[in-house]
Design a protein around this motif. Structure first.
Motif, PDB file in Angstrom:
ATOM      1  N   ALA A   1       0.858  -1.192   0.000  1.00  0.00           N
ATOM      2  CA  ALA A   1       0.000   0.000   0.000  1.00  0.00           C
ATOM      3  C   ALA A   1       0.891   1.238   0.000  1.00  0.00           C
ATOM      4  CB  ALA A   1      -0.912  -0.012   1.222  1.00  0.00           C
ATOM      5  N   SER A   2       1.937   1.186   0.811  1.00  0.00           N
ATOM      6  CA  SER A   2       2.974   2.231   0.869  1.00  0.00           C
ATOM      7  C   SER A   2       4.129   1.618   1.653  1.00  0.00           C
ATOM      8  CB  SER A   2       2.448   3.500   1.550  1.00  0.00           C
ATOM      9  OG  SER A   2       2.095   3.226   2.894  1.00  0.00           O
ATOM     10  N   GLY A   3       5.157   2.447   1.970  1.00  0.00           N
ATOM     11  CA  GLY A   3       6.270   1.929   2.767  1.00  0.00           C
ATOM     12  C   GLY A   3       7.495   1.622   1.933  1.00  0.00           C
ATOM     13  N   THR A   4       8.476   0.935   2.565  1.00  0.00           N
ATOM     14  CA  THR A   4       9.802   0.738   1.977  1.00  0.00           C
ATOM     15  C   THR A   4      10.072  -0.725   1.665  1.00  0.00           C
ATOM     16  OG1 THR A   4      10.628   2.613   3.256  1.00  0.00           O
ATOM     17  CG2 THR A   4      12.272   1.125   2.346  1.00  0.00           C
ATOM     18  N   ALA A   5      10.683  -0.981   0.508  1.00  0.00           N
ATOM     19  CA  ALA A   5      11.149  -2.322   0.152  1.00  0.00           C
ATOM     20  C   ALA A   5      12.606  -2.229  -0.279  1.00  0.00           C
ATOM     21  CB  ALA A   5      10.311  -2.906  -0.974  1.00  0.00           C
ATOM     22  N   LEU A   6      13.356  -3.285   0.003  1.00  0.00           N
ATOM     23  CA  LEU A   6      14.760  -3.363  -0.429  1.00  0.00           C
ATOM     24  C   LEU A   6      14.820  -4.275  -1.649  1.00  0.00           C
ATOM     25  CD1 LEU A   6      17.756  -2.656   0.253  1.00  0.00           C
ATOM     26  CD2 LEU A   6      17.835  -4.767   1.568  1.00  0.00           C
ATOM     27  N   LEU A   7      15.310  -3.739  -2.764  1.00  0.00           N
ATOM     28  CA  LEU A   7      15.451  -4.520  -3.994  1.00  0.00           C
ATOM     29  C   LEU A   7      16.910  -4.939  -4.135  1.00  0.00           C
ATOM     30  CD1 LEU A   7      14.422  -5.645  -6.686  1.00  0.00           C
ATOM     31  CD2 LEU A   7      14.651  -3.359  -7.678  1.00  0.00           C
ATOM     32  N   HIS A   8      17.171  -6.190  -3.756  1.00  0.00           N
ATOM     33  CA  HIS A   8      18.539  -6.712  -3.788  1.00  0.00           C
ATOM     34  C   HIS A   8      18.714  -7.516  -5.075  1.00  0.00           C
ATOM     35  CE1 HIS A   8      21.801  -9.504  -1.902  1.00  0.00           C
ATOM     36  NE2 HIS A   8      22.313  -8.560  -2.666  1.00  0.00           N
ATOM     37  N   GLY A   9      19.196  -6.835  -6.116  1.00  0.00           N
ATOM     38  CA  GLY A   9      19.360  -7.491  -7.406  1.00  0.00           C
ATOM     39  C   GLY A   9      20.799  -7.428  -7.857  1.00  0.00           C
TER      40      GLY A   9
ATOM     41  N   PRO B   1      23.669  -3.918  -1.022  1.00  0.00           N
ATOM     42  CA  PRO B   1      23.074  -3.020  -0.025  1.00  0.00           C
ATOM     43  C   PRO B   1      23.986  -2.878   1.190  1.00  0.00           C
ATOM     44  CG  PRO B   1      21.548  -4.791  -0.640  1.00  0.00           C
ATOM     45  CD  PRO B   1      22.871  -5.129  -1.222  1.00  0.00           C
ATOM     46  N   SER B   2      23.896  -1.720   1.852  1.00  0.00           N
ATOM     47  CA  SER B   2      24.723  -1.543   3.046  1.00  0.00           C
ATOM     48  C   SER B   2      24.317  -2.567   4.095  1.00  0.00           C
ATOM     49  CB  SER B   2      24.581  -0.119   3.597  1.00  0.00           C
ATOM     50  OG  SER B   2      23.478  -0.025   4.459  1.00  0.00           O
ATOM     51  N   ILE B   3      25.300  -2.986   4.877  1.00  0.00           N
ATOM     52  CA  ILE B   3      25.076  -4.003   5.908  1.00  0.00           C
ATOM     53  C   ILE B   3      23.960  -3.553   6.864  1.00  0.00           C
ATOM     54  CG2 ILE B   3      26.165  -5.168   7.894  1.00  0.00           C
ATOM     55  CD1 ILE B   3      27.165  -6.132   5.142  1.00  0.00           C
ATOM     56  N   ALA B   4      23.998  -2.283   7.257  1.00  0.00           N
ATOM     57  CA  ALA B   4      23.006  -1.755   8.198  1.00  0.00           C
ATOM     58  C   ALA B   4      21.599  -1.771   7.604  1.00  0.00           C
ATOM     59  CB  ALA B   4      23.386  -0.337   8.620  1.00  0.00           C
ATOM     60  N   ASP B   5      21.476  -1.348   6.331  1.00  0.00           N
ATOM     61  CA  ASP B   5      20.154  -1.309   5.686  1.00  0.00           C
ATOM     62  C   ASP B   5      19.563  -2.713   5.553  1.00  0.00           C
ATOM     63  OD1 ASP B   5      20.055   1.440   5.410  1.00  0.00           O
ATOM     64  OD2 ASP B   5      20.987   1.430   3.432  1.00  0.00           O
ATOM     65  N   TYR B   6      20.401  -3.682   5.191  1.00  0.00           N
ATOM     66  CA  TYR B   6      19.909  -5.045   5.023  1.00  0.00           C
ATOM     67  C   TYR B   6      19.440  -5.616   6.359  1.00  0.00           C
ATOM     68  CZ  TYR B   6      19.414  -9.530   2.661  1.00  0.00           C
ATOM     69  OH  TYR B   6      18.890 -10.672   2.100  1.00  0.00           O
TER      70      TYR B   6
ATOM     71  N   GLU C   1      15.552  -6.682   7.528  1.00  0.00           N
ATOM     72  CA  GLU C   1      15.194  -7.981   8.120  1.00  0.00           C
ATOM     73  C   GLU C   1      14.474  -7.800   9.448  1.00  0.00           C
ATOM     74  OE1 GLU C   1      18.355 -11.314   6.619  1.00  0.00           O
ATOM     75  OE2 GLU C   1      18.991 -10.063   8.297  1.00  0.00           O
ATOM     76  N   GLN C   2      15.015  -6.931  10.309  1.00  0.00           N
ATOM     77  CA  GLN C   2      14.452  -6.739  11.649  1.00  0.00           C
ATOM     78  C   GLN C   2      13.056  -6.121  11.611  1.00  0.00           C
ATOM     79  OE1 GLN C   2      16.075  -7.878  14.567  1.00  0.00           O
ATOM     80  NE2 GLN C   2      17.223  -8.815  12.904  1.00  0.00           N
ATOM     81  N   ARG C   3      12.817  -5.238  10.652  1.00  0.00           N
ATOM     82  CA  ARG C   3      11.532  -4.519  10.587  1.00  0.00           C
ATOM     83  C   ARG C   3      10.538  -5.186   9.644  1.00  0.00           C
ATOM     84  NH1 ARG C   3      14.315   1.552  10.404  1.00  0.00           N
ATOM     85  NH2 ARG C   3      15.164   1.460  12.528  1.00  0.00           N
TER      86      ARG C   3
END
Length: 646
Positions: free
Chosen positions: A138-146, A281-286, A290-292
């Motif tokens: 609907a909204s929010g953030t996704a990490l695209l690890h390609g 992706p940066s280690i912190a962002d990844y 995962e945590q969120r």
């Protein structure tokens, strides 16, 4: 008479970000006005209507003839000022374009490109799955690890098209201005109303682009570096941050904001979708994704089914028998270049240090050419026959004799991109060679020569990190890395991660089609895990090992950081005041806050000043923000959430 709270775009008082003014007109929040402050006239932004104050107020002088700023931009301004503990006026200077009140002749908007031959998108299974997940948000953030060449750009294009079909605009952030030409070319094949904004445009061009977006009555796609985030879009549906791991997404001047975090807040205010895309992706962002429980979209395969992985050859620089033809270009690299040029193909040489040589010294007495302001070695720029300080810009002529002992035994050591260019011009005089780094003239940058780079007119590309990412070059067959371990020895918690990312990205410039390609990597540390993982693009192993190290040493994402740096004319004053602040902070800080230092900053002396720093760690970011109240108003700089300690 109406009364309004107006926020000036100039700092009037350190303890106040807005003031009350009167107006005969009804004004909406976000209206840009000119206001009197003392005897000066400054630009301000109307924040809200207020009741008549109990004191006399001055009147707003004029209203700038343009629509009010979107309410989401006002909210973002407030959040940035609070979150990064920065004066509201300083934040306005980042958000608004320069010369906003200037009267300009109306010109044809050249930043908008109309689609001519729209092509139909054809997707891989991974791309379709990525779009399905983005659609389901609907909204929010996704990490695209390609992985590199997995087709992330086409995902951004399709997501932007779907947003436009709903009447919503998109923002695509890129880490380097050099990538704008390639990305704009890809987007304009599919979308109308593509707007480009970046710092190499003139003030008038940037203002025209900004006004175009503010007045737009149909969806736009804005492409640019981190500042593109502040374009005044009224109905935002999609944001993509490409190569989201890049350090350039963190601003180095106040407000020292992260474009990733700021984009997440902007997306939330618009109920929009944010996609963070990267092969590394940066280690912190990844970890935080995962945590969120944010969606982590994986695209593990190249978009082209016939793509052939590159052959990677590692050259051990400690073994001098690998360098029989040239002292820093290995036999393996030279023979590979010869074959590539013989076959009529293109090559790329990567080295993350500009200039000709890093050190100039006297072989007789040991004297070394250093900057008198910064006390760092001067870099030789042979083409200009100058020694240059890469910190403050100090320049000196190249000595023919030693100023200390008068001997003529002056030697130059180290390798920079200009040195590589000079040597390769001697070795391959028939080839067209171009160098791209921070010293490149403005009319010879990657974006200006993009077509020549893409179509293979330029045979050999030499450059720093700006050429290591994002570029898709169909004629490229060979990549050479002159010294892969350059950044490993830096005293920074992110040094190993940065080395891994750069190598994985530079390897990703090839292996994108059915053509066989080769990567030759020269290094003094061939067995180092970051180099091994970078060359094989093994993110999983690198992540597991690095996240364990971060947890053991308590660095992000397991703690919050605050870097405090003092700047004084003398070393004694810098040390004394750094110790004094450390003592104060230790007496008032919660027990959970760890205070490291004071220590000399990585660049201890800059422009005739001395710098010492403190590093504060805390599990609670609010505790660090609260401690800023004890920072003296002069001589101190601070950075919340630094991505580097250098």
């Amino acid at each position: 008479m109406q009364y309004y709270e107006v926020s000036p775009t100039t700092v009037i008082r350190a303890d106040a970000g807005s003031f009350s003014y009167a107006s005969h007109e009804e004004l909406a929040p976000g209206t840009i006005v000119t206001i009197p402050v003392g005897k000066k006239v400054v630009v301000g932004v109307v924040l809200q209507k207020i009741s008549q104050p109990p004191y006399d107020t001055r009147e707003i002088i004029s209203v700038v003839d343009q629509p009010p700023l979107p309410s989401q931009l006002l909210s973002l301004h407030t959040w940035m000022s609070q979150f990064y503990a920065t004066h509201p006026a300083t934040v306005w200077q980042t958000i608004l374009p320069r010369g906003i009140t200037k009267k300009r002749r109306k010109s044809v908007d050249s930043t908008s490109v109309n689609v001519q031959n729209r092509t139909k998108n054809v997707f891989t299974k991974d791309q379709l799955q990525a779009l399905k997940i983005i659609d389901s948000m609907a909204s929010g953030t996704a990490l695209l690890h390609g992985v590199t060449s997995s087709g992330k750009t086409l995902v951004y294009i399709e997501a932007s098209q779907r947003a436009a079909a709903e009447g919503k605009s998109s923002i695509i952030l890129i880490p380097e201005i050099a990538l704008t030409t390639q990305l704009v070319s890809a987007f304009t094949e599919h979308l109308d109303n593509v707007i480009v904004t970046h710092s190499r445009q003139t003030e008038a061009e940037r203002h025209a682009a900004w006004l175009h977006v503010l007045n737009a009555n149909k969806p736009v796609v804005v492409i640019g570096p981190r500042s593109a985030l502040f374009m005044p879009i009224h109905n935002l549906g999609f944001i993509a941050i490409d190569e989201c791991h890049e350090p350039s997404f963190k601003q180095e001047q106040s407000p020292r904001y992260s474009a990733l975090r700021t984009a997440a807040v902007l997306a939330q205010d618009h109920s929009a979708k944010l996609v963070l895309g990267s092969a590394t992706p940066s280690i912190a962002d990844y970890y935080l994704s995962e945590q969120r429980n944010r969606p982590i979209i994986t695209m593990p395969k190249p978009a082209r089914k016939d793509a052939v992985k590159p052959t990677v050859k590692i050259v051990d620089m400690t073994k001098r028998n690998n360098f029989t033809q040239h002292f820093f270009l290995s036999d393996t690299l030279l023979s590979q270049l010869q074959q590539t040029f013989k076959d009529g193909h293109q090559a790329l040489i990567f080295h993350n240090r500009r200039g000709t040589t890093a050190i100039t010294l006297c072989q007789h007495c040991g004297w070394q050419a250093g900057c008198p302001n910064c006390f760092v070695p001067l870099t030789l720029h042979q083409d200009k026959h100058q020694l240059v300080c890469h910190i403050c810009g100090y320049k000196a002529t190249v000595p023919t004799v030693c100023p200390e002992c008068q001997h003529a035994d002056i030697i130059h050591r180290g390798i920079g991109t200009k040195r590589i260019e000079t040597e390769l011009n001697k070795l391959f005089p028939q080839q067209t060679i171009a160098r791209f780094d921070a010293d490149t003239p403005s009319d010879q940058t990657v974006e200006k020569l993009y077509q020549d780079v893409k179509d293979g007119t330029i045979d050999l590309i030499i450059g720093t990190q700006m050429i290591a990412k994002g570029l898709d070059l169909p004629h490229l067959r060979t990549v050479g890395v002159v010294q892969a371990d350059t950044g490993l020895t830096l005293p920074d918690f992110a040094a190993v991660e940065r080395t891994f990312q750069l190598l994985a990205q530079v390897v990703g410039r090839v292996g994108r089609s059915h053509h066989p390609t080769t990567v030759v990597v020269q290094t003094y540390q061939p067995q180092h895990p970051a180099i091994q993982d970078g060359l094989t693009q093994n993110y999983a192993d690198f992540y597991q090992r690095t996240i364990a190290q971060r947890q053991a040493t308590m660095f992000p994402p397991f703690t919050h950081l605050l870097k405090l740096t003092c700047v004084y004319k003398t070393e004694a004053a810098a040390i004394r005041n750094a110790q004094k602040l450390a003592s104060t902070l230790k007496s008032v800080a919660p027990r959970t806050v760890q205070i490291l230092g004071p220590t000399p900053a990585f660049y201890e002396r800059v422009r005739d000043t001395y710098r010492w720093q403190l590093l504060l760690k805390s599990p609670q970011r609010d505790d660090l923000v609260a401690l800023l109240a004890h920072l003296p108003p002069q001589h101190w700089q601070f950075e919340l959430d630094p991505t580097s300690l250098l």
